[in-house]
Design a protein around this motif. Structure first.
Motif, PDB file in Angstrom:
ATOM      1  N   LEU A  85       0.815  -1.206   0.000  1.00 49.23           N
ATOM      2  CA  LEU A  85       0.000   0.000   0.000  1.00 49.23           C
ATOM      3  C   LEU A  85       0.858   1.269   0.000  1.00 49.23           C
ATOM      4  N   GLU A  86       1.967   1.231   0.739  1.00 46.35           N
ATOM      5  CA  GLU A  86       2.860   2.389   0.777  1.00 46.35           C
ATOM      6  C   GLU A  86       3.466   2.641  -0.603  1.00 46.35           C
ATOM      7  N   MET A  87       3.905   1.556  -1.261  1.00 44.88           N
ATOM      8  CA  MET A  87       4.498   1.729  -2.588  1.00 44.88           C
ATOM      9  C   MET A  87       3.453   2.188  -3.594  1.00 44.88           C
ATOM     10  N   ARG A  88       2.257   1.641  -3.529  1.00 44.24           N
ATOM     11  CA  ARG A  88       1.203   2.078  -4.444  1.00 44.24           C
ATOM     12  C   ARG A  88       0.946   3.573  -4.292  1.00 44.24           C
ATOM     13  N   ASN A  89       0.905   4.044  -3.061  1.00 41.61           N
ATOM     14  CA  ASN A  89       0.674   5.456  -2.803  1.00 41.61           C
ATOM     15  C   ASN A  89       1.804   6.305  -3.375  1.00 41.61           C
ATOM     16  N   ASP A  90       3.049   5.863  -3.183  1.00 37.54           N
ATOM     17  CA  ASP A  90       4.204   6.612  -3.675  1.00 37.54           C
ATOM     18  C   ASP A  90       4.250   6.634  -5.205  1.00 37.54           C
ATOM     19  N   VAL A  91       3.932   5.508  -5.837  1.00 34.20           N
ATOM     20  CA  VAL A  91       3.946   5.452  -7.306  1.00 34.20           C
ATOM     21  C   VAL A  91       2.867   6.372  -7.873  1.00 34.20           C
ATOM     22  N   ARG A  92       1.698   6.366  -7.273  1.00 32.85           N
ATOM     23  CA  ARG A  92       0.631   7.243  -7.747  1.00 32.85           C
ATOM     24  C   ARG A  92       1.022   8.710  -7.645  1.00 32.85           C
ATOM     25  N   GLN A  93       1.604   9.086  -6.508  1.00 30.15           N
ATOM     26  CA  GLN A  93       2.017  10.474  -6.321  1.00 30.15           C
ATOM     27  C   GLN A  93       3.064  10.874  -7.355  1.00 30.15           C
ATOM     28  N   SER A  94       4.016   9.980  -7.626  1.00 26.07           N
ATOM     29  CA  SER A  94       5.067  10.272  -8.602  1.00 26.07           C
ATOM     30  C   SER A  94       4.493  10.389 -10.007  1.00 26.07           C
ATOM     31  N   LEU A  95       3.550   9.528 -10.324  1.00 30.59           N
ATOM     32  CA  LEU A  95       2.943   9.533 -11.662  1.00 30.59           C
ATOM     33  C   LEU A  95       2.170  10.824 -11.907  1.00 30.59           C
ATOM     34  N   GLU A  96       1.510  11.344 -10.884  1.00 31.00           N
ATOM     35  CA  GLU A  96       0.754  12.588 -11.022  1.00 31.00           C
ATOM     36  C   GLU A  96       1.648  13.760 -11.419  1.00 31.00           C
ATOM     37  N   LEU A  97       2.927  13.691 -11.033  1.00 32.63           N
ATOM     38  CA  LEU A  97       3.850  14.798 -11.285  1.00 32.63           C
ATOM     39  C   LEU A  97       4.631  14.650 -12.586  1.00 32.63           C
ATOM     40  N   SER A  98       4.406  13.548 -13.325  1.00 34.23           N
ATOM     41  CA  SER A  98       5.276  13.210 -14.452  1.00 34.23           C
ATOM     42  C   SER A  98       4.556  13.300 -15.790  1.00 34.23           C
ATOM     43  N   THR A  99       5.337  13.650 -16.830  1.00 35.51           N
ATOM     44  CA  THR A  99       4.809  13.683 -18.199  1.00 35.51           C
ATOM     45  C   THR A  99       5.585  12.756 -19.134  1.00 35.51           C
ATOM     46  N   THR A 100       6.748  12.286 -18.703  1.00 31.78           N
ATOM     47  CA  THR A 100       7.559  11.361 -19.497  1.00 31.78           C
ATOM     48  C   THR A 100       8.077  10.247 -18.594  1.00 31.78           C
ATOM     49  N   SER A 101       8.572   9.192 -19.222  1.00 32.28           N
ATOM     50  CA  SER A 101       9.113   8.083 -18.430  1.00 32.28           C
ATOM     51  C   SER A 101      10.341   8.516 -17.641  1.00 32.28           C
ATOM     52  N   ASN A 102      11.150   9.414 -18.211  1.00 29.46           N
ATOM     53  CA  ASN A 102      12.325   9.907 -17.487  1.00 29.46           C
ATOM     54  C   ASN A 102      11.926  10.720 -16.262  1.00 29.46           C
ATOM     55  N   GLU A 103      10.898  11.556 -16.403  1.00 31.82           N
ATOM     56  CA  GLU A 103      10.406  12.311 -15.250  1.00 31.82           C
ATOM     57  C   GLU A 103       9.872  11.365 -14.182  1.00 31.82           C
ATOM     58  N   LEU A 104       9.165  10.340 -14.616  1.00 31.25           N
ATOM     59  CA  LEU A 104       8.620   9.374 -13.663  1.00 31.25           C
ATOM     60  C   LEU A 104       9.737   8.670 -12.906  1.00 31.25           C
ATOM     61  N   ARG A 105      10.781   8.253 -13.623  1.00 32.52           N
ATOM     62  CA  ARG A 105      11.909   7.598 -12.962  1.00 32.52           C
ATOM     63  C   ARG A 105      12.553   8.523 -11.927  1.00 32.52           C
ATOM     64  N   ALA A 106      12.709   9.803 -12.291  1.00 33.04           N
ATOM     65  CA  ALA A 106      13.336  10.765 -11.373  1.00 33.04           C
ATOM     66  C   ALA A 106      12.470  10.992 -10.139  1.00 33.04           C
ATOM     67  N   ASN A 107      11.163  11.133 -10.338  1.00 33.52           N
ATOM     68  CA  ASN A 107      10.268  11.356  -9.206  1.00 33.52           C
ATOM     69  C   ASN A 107      10.191  10.134  -8.295  1.00 33.52           C
ATOM     70  N   LEU A 108      10.237   8.945  -8.903  1.00 35.95           N
ATOM     71  CA  LEU A 108      10.247   7.722  -8.104  1.00 35.95           C
ATOM     72  C   LEU A 108      11.553   7.601  -7.319  1.00 35.95           C
ATOM     73  N   ALA A 109      12.660   7.991  -7.949  1.00 44.37           N
ATOM     74  CA  ALA A 109      13.966   7.883  -7.293  1.00 44.37           C
ATOM     75  C   ALA A 109      14.017   8.729  -6.031  1.00 44.37           C
ATOM     76  N   GLN A 110      13.320   9.870  -6.038  1.00 44.78           N
ATOM     77  CA  GLN A 110      13.278  10.714  -4.843  1.00 44.78           C
ATOM     78  C   GLN A 110      12.596   9.999  -3.681  1.00 44.78           C
ATOM     79  N   ARG A 111      11.772   9.013  -3.996  1.00 46.13           N
ATOM     80  CA  ARG A 111      11.086   8.233  -2.964  1.00 46.13           C
ATOM     81  C   ARG A 111      11.754   6.873  -2.750  1.00 46.13           C
ATOM     82  N   GLY A 112      12.935   6.707  -3.349  1.00 48.23           N
ATOM     83  CA  GLY A 112      13.683   5.480  -3.155  1.00 48.23           C
ATOM     84  C   GLY A 112      13.168   4.298  -3.949  1.00 48.23           C
ATOM     85  N   ILE A 113      12.447   4.558  -5.047  1.00 45.62           N
ATOM     86  CA  ILE A 113      11.846   3.493  -5.840  1.00 45.62           C
ATOM     87  C   ILE A 113      12.489   3.442  -7.228  1.00 45.62           C
ATOM     88  N   GLU A 114      12.772   2.234  -7.699  1.00 44.11           N
ATOM     89  CA  GLU A 114      13.321   2.033  -9.043  1.00 44.11           C
ATOM     90  C   GLU A 114      12.245   1.435  -9.946  1.00 44.11           C
TER      91      GLU A 114
END
Length: 294
Positions: A173-202
């Motif tokens: 549930l924690e990871m799902r929440n973090d992925v959703r938040q990161s996806l909301e802020l992203s427009t490209t796959s590179n942006e998504l990777r960067a936003n996920l990395a800030q939350r410690g997710i690959e």
């Protein structure tokens, strides 16, 4: 972030508590203005002297403690300047930046936090209002969380609500929440990777033998109940039905379209403002020309 604010009558007790932390090596002065931040007696005297500019104000001491969410600790270690930026923004947002203040960070707890001691008598003698300070502070904190991409307060409450769940479910549930938040802020796959990395997710793209992308997985290194490192991984579709490869690509496209539309609207607004200003400038130039001809 969480903030607790109080107003009082005496600077001595508040300053002494915080400066003792510094002297014991359990804290440091981050910022100060208008006070001697290296000497307790001098600091108290400076605060008290300015308070006399408005002797009718009986409660001139402003004290706020601001605490960061534990989930932001890793980022704060990498970006210690962010703590000072948050403190600066808070001082300005609460109207304390035109008065005396000292900001002291403490190291005696597991979570990062700092204390603000400020004078409600500003440098020009006016009173810094403490009216509705709780609601004003909460609104400011929520805005700063968004601005600096810190853990949102609603996420803090969310985590408290799932603490009773089994460990595997809690991680999911924690990871799902973090992925959703990161996806909301992203427009490209590179942006998504960067936003996920800030939350410690690959983000990992899963491919078949022919090299075709067939799905995505998300991984992070967490800690188990004994504090040991633990690799946590979930397929996107197992986190949520809307977090499969196709759904993610679709949302990135929608986000990109939305951002492009917003930029277009901003450009159109700027052009409209230029058209409004231009006739005024032409009229001024004509007037100047008539003046020179005389």
């Amino acid at each position: 972030m969480i903030a607790k604010t109080s107003v009082g009558r005496s600077f001595k007790g508040c300053c002494q508590y915080n400066m003792e932390k510094v002297e014991l090596g359990k804290g440091q002065v981050l910022l100060s203005q208008g006070v001697r931040d290296y000497d307790l007696k001098g600091m108290v005297a400076d605060f008290t002297r300015q308070a006399m500019l408005n002797p009718e104000l009986s409660r001139s001491v402003w004290h706020t403690a601001v605490s960061f969410d534990p989930q932001d600790e890793a980022r704060l270690l990498q970006e210690p300047q962010l703590i000072e930026q948050v403190a600066t923004d808070y001082l300005k947002g609460m109207g304390l930046d035109q008065s005396q203040y000292v900001v002291i960070q403490h190291y005696d707890t597991a979570h990062t936090h700092f204390h603000i001691i400020a004078n409600r008598v500003a440098n020009d003698g006016h009173t810094v209002s403490d009216s509705h300070n709780f609601s004003r502070s909460e609104k400011l904190l929520r805005a700063m969380e968004q601005q600096h991409r810190l853990t949102l307060m609603k996420e803090q409450g969310y985590r408290l609500g799932i603490e009773h769940l089994p460990q595997a479910d809690r991680y999911r549930l924690e990871m799902r929440n973090d992925v959703r938040q990161s996806l909301e802020l992203s427009t490209t796959s590179n942006e998504l990777r960067a936003n996920l990395a800030q939350r410690g997710i690959e983000l990992i793209v899963n491919r078949d033998k022919a090299g075709q992308a067939r799905g995505v997985s998300f991984e992070r290194v967490s800690q188990d109940e004994n504090g040991e490192a633990l690799r946590v991984a979930f397929k996107g579709s197992k986190l949520h039905q809307n977090l499969g490869l196709g759904q993610i690509q679709q949302e990135l496209g929608l986000n990109a379209h939305k951002r492009a539309l917003e930029l277009s609207q901003q450009r159109e607004l700027a052009k409209a403002q230029e058209l409004t200003i231009s006739p005024q400038n032409e009229e001024k130039q004509l007037k100047r020309g008539r003046g020179l001809s005389m």
